[in-house]
Design a protein around this motif. Structure first.
Motif, PDB file in Angstrom:
ATOM      1  N   MET A  82     -23.144 -17.498  15.544  1.00 42.94           N
ATOM      2  CA  MET A  82     -23.183 -16.032  15.422  1.00 42.94           C
ATOM      3  C   MET A  82     -23.824 -15.440  16.676  1.00 42.94           C
ATOM      4  O   MET A  82     -24.832 -15.944  17.166  1.00 42.94           O
ATOM      5  N   ARG A  83     -23.205 -14.394  17.216  1.00 45.80           N
ATOM      6  CA  ARG A  83     -23.722 -13.725  18.406  1.00 45.80           C
ATOM      7  C   ARG A  83     -24.232 -12.345  18.005  1.00 45.80           C
ATOM      8  O   ARG A  83     -23.553 -11.588  17.319  1.00 45.80           O
ATOM      9  N   LYS A  84     -25.475 -12.009  18.428  1.00 44.78           N
ATOM     10  CA  LYS A  84     -26.072 -10.715  18.128  1.00 44.78           C
ATOM     11  C   LYS A  84     -26.250  -9.937  19.424  1.00 44.78           C
ATOM     12  O   LYS A  84     -26.694 -10.484  20.446  1.00 44.78           O
ATOM     13  N   SER A  85     -25.906  -8.652  19.390  1.00 36.11           N
ATOM     14  CA  SER A  85     -26.098  -7.813  20.579  1.00 36.11           C
ATOM     15  C   SER A  85     -26.549  -6.430  20.137  1.00 36.11           C
ATOM     16  O   SER A  85     -26.126  -5.914  19.102  1.00 36.11           O
ATOM     17  N   ASP A  86     -27.438  -5.856  20.924  1.00 36.01           N
ATOM     18  CA  ASP A  86     -27.951  -4.520  20.624  1.00 36.01           C
ATOM     19  C   ASP A  86     -26.936  -3.455  21.021  1.00 36.01           C
ATOM     20  O   ASP A  86     -26.183  -3.608  21.993  1.00 36.01           O
ATOM     21  N   THR A  87     -26.932  -2.378  20.275  1.00 37.80           N
ATOM     22  CA  THR A  87     -26.049  -1.263  20.596  1.00 37.80           C
ATOM     23  C   THR A  87     -26.720   0.025  20.153  1.00 37.80           C
ATOM     24  O   THR A  87     -27.843   0.012  19.626  1.00 37.80           O
ATOM     25  N   HIS A  88     -26.081   1.127  20.400  1.00 36.21           N
ATOM     26  CA  HIS A  88     -26.615   2.404  19.922  1.00 36.21           C
ATOM     27  C   HIS A  88     -25.473   3.275  19.443  1.00 36.21           C
ATOM     28  O   HIS A  88     -24.319   3.088  19.845  1.00 36.21           O
ATOM     29  N   ILE A  89     -25.834   4.197  18.571  1.00 29.23           N
ATOM     30  CA  ILE A  89     -24.839   5.089  17.966  1.00 29.23           C
ATOM     31  C   ILE A  89     -25.315   6.514  18.172  1.00 29.23           C
ATOM     32  O   ILE A  89     -26.389   6.904  17.694  1.00 29.23           O
ATOM     33  N   ASP A  90     -24.550   7.290  18.922  1.00 30.56           N
ATOM     34  CA  ASP A  90     -24.910   8.685  19.167  1.00 30.56           C
ATOM     35  C   ASP A  90     -24.326   9.578  18.073  1.00 30.56           C
ATOM     36  O   ASP A  90     -23.116   9.541  17.816  1.00 30.56           O
ATOM     37  N   VAL A  91     -25.210  10.360  17.447  1.00 25.51           N
ATOM     38  CA  VAL A  91     -24.749  11.249  16.397  1.00 25.51           C
ATOM     39  C   VAL A  91     -25.691  12.450  16.294  1.00 25.51           C
ATOM     40  O   VAL A  91     -26.908  12.291  16.254  1.00 25.51           O
ATOM     41  N   GLY A  92     -25.145  13.639  16.314  1.00 24.99           N
ATOM     42  CA  GLY A  92     -25.932  14.854  16.137  1.00 24.99           C
ATOM     43  C   GLY A  92     -27.085  14.989  17.107  1.00 24.99           C
ATOM     44  O   GLY A  92     -28.164  15.458  16.735  1.00 24.99           O
ATOM     45  N   GLY A  93     -26.905  14.578  18.337  1.00 27.42           N
ATOM     46  CA  GLY A  93     -27.959  14.670  19.336  1.00 27.42           C
ATOM     47  C   GLY A  93     -28.978  13.554  19.245  1.00 27.42           C
ATOM     48  O   GLY A  93     -29.921  13.505  20.043  1.00 27.42           O
ATOM     49  N   ALA A  94     -28.828  12.638  18.313  1.00 28.23           N
ATOM     50  CA  ALA A  94     -29.760  11.507  18.168  1.00 28.23           C
ATOM     51  C   ALA A  94     -29.065  10.222  18.579  1.00 28.23           C
ATOM     52  O   ALA A  94     -27.836  10.124  18.590  1.00 28.23           O
ATOM     53  N   ARG A  95     -29.843   9.231  18.916  1.00 27.50           N
ATOM     54  CA  ARG A  95     -29.335   7.918  19.266  1.00 27.50           C
ATOM     55  C   ARG A  95     -29.899   6.902  18.275  1.00 27.50           C
ATOM     56  O   ARG A  95     -31.110   6.664  18.241  1.00 27.50           O
ATOM     57  N   LEU A  96     -29.030   6.340  17.480  1.00 25.56           N
ATOM     58  CA  LEU A  96     -29.450   5.390  16.465  1.00 25.56           C
ATOM     59  C   LEU A  96     -29.388   3.976  17.014  1.00 25.56           C
ATOM     60  O   LEU A  96     -28.425   3.604  17.702  1.00 25.56           O
ATOM     61  N   ALA A  97     -30.397   3.182  16.688  1.00 27.92           N
ATOM     62  CA  ALA A  97     -30.399   1.779  17.110  1.00 27.92           C
ATOM     63  C   ALA A  97     -29.541   0.967  16.151  1.00 27.92           C
ATOM     64  O   ALA A  97     -29.565   1.164  14.937  1.00 27.92           O
ATOM     65  N   GLY A  98     -28.789   0.056  16.712  1.00 29.17           N
ATOM     66  CA  GLY A  98     -27.953  -0.816  15.888  1.00 29.17           C
ATOM     67  C   GLY A  98     -27.780  -2.167  16.541  1.00 29.17           C
ATOM     68  O   GLY A  98     -28.227  -2.413  17.667  1.00 29.17           O
ATOM     69  N   GLN A  99     -27.165  -3.058  15.813  1.00 23.26           N
ATOM     70  CA  GLN A  99     -26.884  -4.401  16.314  1.00 23.26           C
ATOM     71  C   GLN A  99     -25.502  -4.840  15.853  1.00 23.26           C
ATOM     72  O   GLN A  99     -25.111  -4.598  14.711  1.00 23.26           O
ATOM     73  N   PHE A 100     -24.786  -5.480  16.753  1.00 20.25           N
ATOM     74  CA  PHE A 100     -23.530  -6.123  16.411  1.00 20.25           C
ATOM     75  C   PHE A 100     -23.808  -7.576  16.060  1.00 20.25           C
ATOM     76  O   PHE A 100     -24.588  -8.253  16.752  1.00 20.25           O
ATOM     77  N   PHE A 101     -23.186  -8.064  15.005  1.00 17.14           N
ATOM     78  CA  PHE A 101     -23.224  -9.479  14.665  1.00 17.14           C
ATOM     79  C   PHE A 101     -21.778  -9.980  14.710  1.00 17.14           C
ATOM     80  O   PHE A 101     -20.933  -9.534  13.933  1.00 17.14           O
ATOM     81  N   GLU A 102     -21.494 -10.880  15.636  1.00 13.15           N
ATOM     82  CA  GLU A 102     -20.126 -11.331  15.861  1.00 13.15           C
ATOM     83  C   GLU A 102     -20.068 -12.859  15.844  1.00 13.15           C
ATOM     84  O   GLU A 102     -21.025 -13.527  16.237  1.00 13.15           O
ATOM     85  N   PRO A 103     -18.941 -13.414  15.389  1.00 11.07           N
ATOM     86  CA  PRO A 103     -18.789 -14.869  15.480  1.00 11.07           C
ATOM     87  C   PRO A 103     -18.746 -15.290  16.941  1.00 11.07           C
ATOM     88  O   PRO A 103     -18.259 -14.556  17.805  1.00 11.07           O
ATOM     89  N   GLN A 104     -19.279 -16.466  17.214  1.00 14.08           N
ATOM     90  CA  GLN A 104     -19.283 -16.949  18.596  1.00 14.08           C
ATOM     91  C   GLN A 104     -17.887 -17.344  19.056  1.00 14.08           C
ATOM     92  O   GLN A 104     -17.619 -17.434  20.245  1.00 14.08           O
ATOM     93  N   THR A 105     -17.018 -17.631  18.097  1.00 16.74           N
ATOM     94  CA  THR A 105     -15.660 -18.018  18.450  1.00 16.74           C
ATOM     95  C   THR A 105     -14.750 -16.807  18.425  1.00 16.74           C
ATOM     96  O   THR A 105     -15.080 -15.752  17.897  1.00 16.74           O
ATOM     97  N   GLY A 106     -13.571 -16.984  18.978  1.00 14.55           N
ATOM     98  CA  GLY A 106     -12.569 -15.940  18.924  1.00 14.55           C
ATOM     99  C   GLY A 106     -11.781 -16.043  17.633  1.00 14.55           C
ATOM    100  O   GLY A 106     -12.215 -16.651  16.650  1.00 14.55           O
ATOM    101  N   TRP A 107     -10.575 -15.496  17.639  1.00 11.70           N
ATOM    102  CA  TRP A 107      -9.719 -15.507  16.463  1.00 11.70           C
ATOM    103  C   TRP A 107      -8.865 -16.768  16.446  1.00 11.70           C
ATOM    104  O   TRP A 107      -8.485 -17.288  17.492  1.00 11.70           O
TER     105      TRP A 107
END
Length: 242
Positions: A1-26
């Protein structure tokens, strides 16, 4: 599992988030049609399997589809080269997990796919009515092979050590689906039995017989039965491995 930080812009705010993705492709799925067929026959099945989360590739071998005029001169060697090139195209897709590639093949294409599995990384192998040919005349145009001799050859069970395709089956260590048509006069039961006996090192072997079906799955009910069992097998084997 691969984890990466991201952010979500909404209503003038920036929300912290994380992606959790399989290490392999499809998972990748290569469809290989039979002699006299084309990729059009696999379009419906490839669409259904792609909706399960797989990247599918269909193609026309030389002597078929737009290159039908070459049918009189293509050999098994030529068409195996086509299948290897198609596999390499699929494996080069940036989203494909090259450790998770399935090959779904019919008749002549199923026979040639056993050769593919010795030179390329194949994890799952689905063979519908796999044909069998003598080792001789490998470079002879396929259309020139003696049909009566072929039918005699397929009418009895062939020992694994007496045929290259069957020896390649012995070397395969992945999961296998073998689909037989009950009323198949081109690939009778002894040929299917030859294949089943050859897969002695497979991780699993699933054998299914489509009742009332002929070699080409000429009627709609036979095609529906095959489609359903293929989807079930792909879902069980390919998706459960992710």
């Amino acid at each position: 599992m691969r984890k990466s930080d991201t952010h979500i812009d909404v209503g003038g705010a920036r929300l912290a988030g994380q992606f959790f993705e399989p290490q392999t492709g499809w998972p990748g799925v290569l469809f290989v049609h039979g002699w006299g067929g084309s990729q059009k026959r696999d379009e419906k099945r490839s669409r259904a399997i792609s909706r399960l989360g797989c990247i599918c590739l269909t193609f026309d071998m030389r002597g078929h589809g737009a290159m039908d005029s070459d049918k009189a001169k293509v050999s098994r060697a030529d068409n195996l080269a086509d299948i290897c090139a198609a596999y390499d195209k699929l494996a080069s897709h940036p989203a494909v997990d090259t450790s998770s590639i399935a090959v779904i093949a019919s008749s002549y294409g199923a026979y040639l796919s056993t050769f593919l599995a010795t030179s390329r990384r194949v994890r799952w192998l689905a063979l519908r009515v796999p044909a069998l040919y003598r080792d001789e005349d490998w470079d002879t145009p396929k259309i020139s092979l003696d049909r009566r001799e072929l039918q005699e050859y397929r009418s009895r069970q062939v020992a694994r050590d007496a045929n290259k395709a069957l020896r390649h089956c012995q070397d395969f260590a992945g999961d296998v689906l073998v689909v037989e048509s009950e009323n198949d006069h081109l690939v009778p039961h002894p040929t299917i039995a030859s294949y089943l006996a050859a897969f002695s090192n497979a991780c699993s072997i699933t054998h299914r017989i489509i009742k009332g079906a002929d070699h080409a799955l000429s009627d709609a009910e036979s095609r529906r039965s095959y489609d359903e069992l293929l989807i079930r097998w792909v879902r069980e084997m390919v998706l459960s491995a992710r």
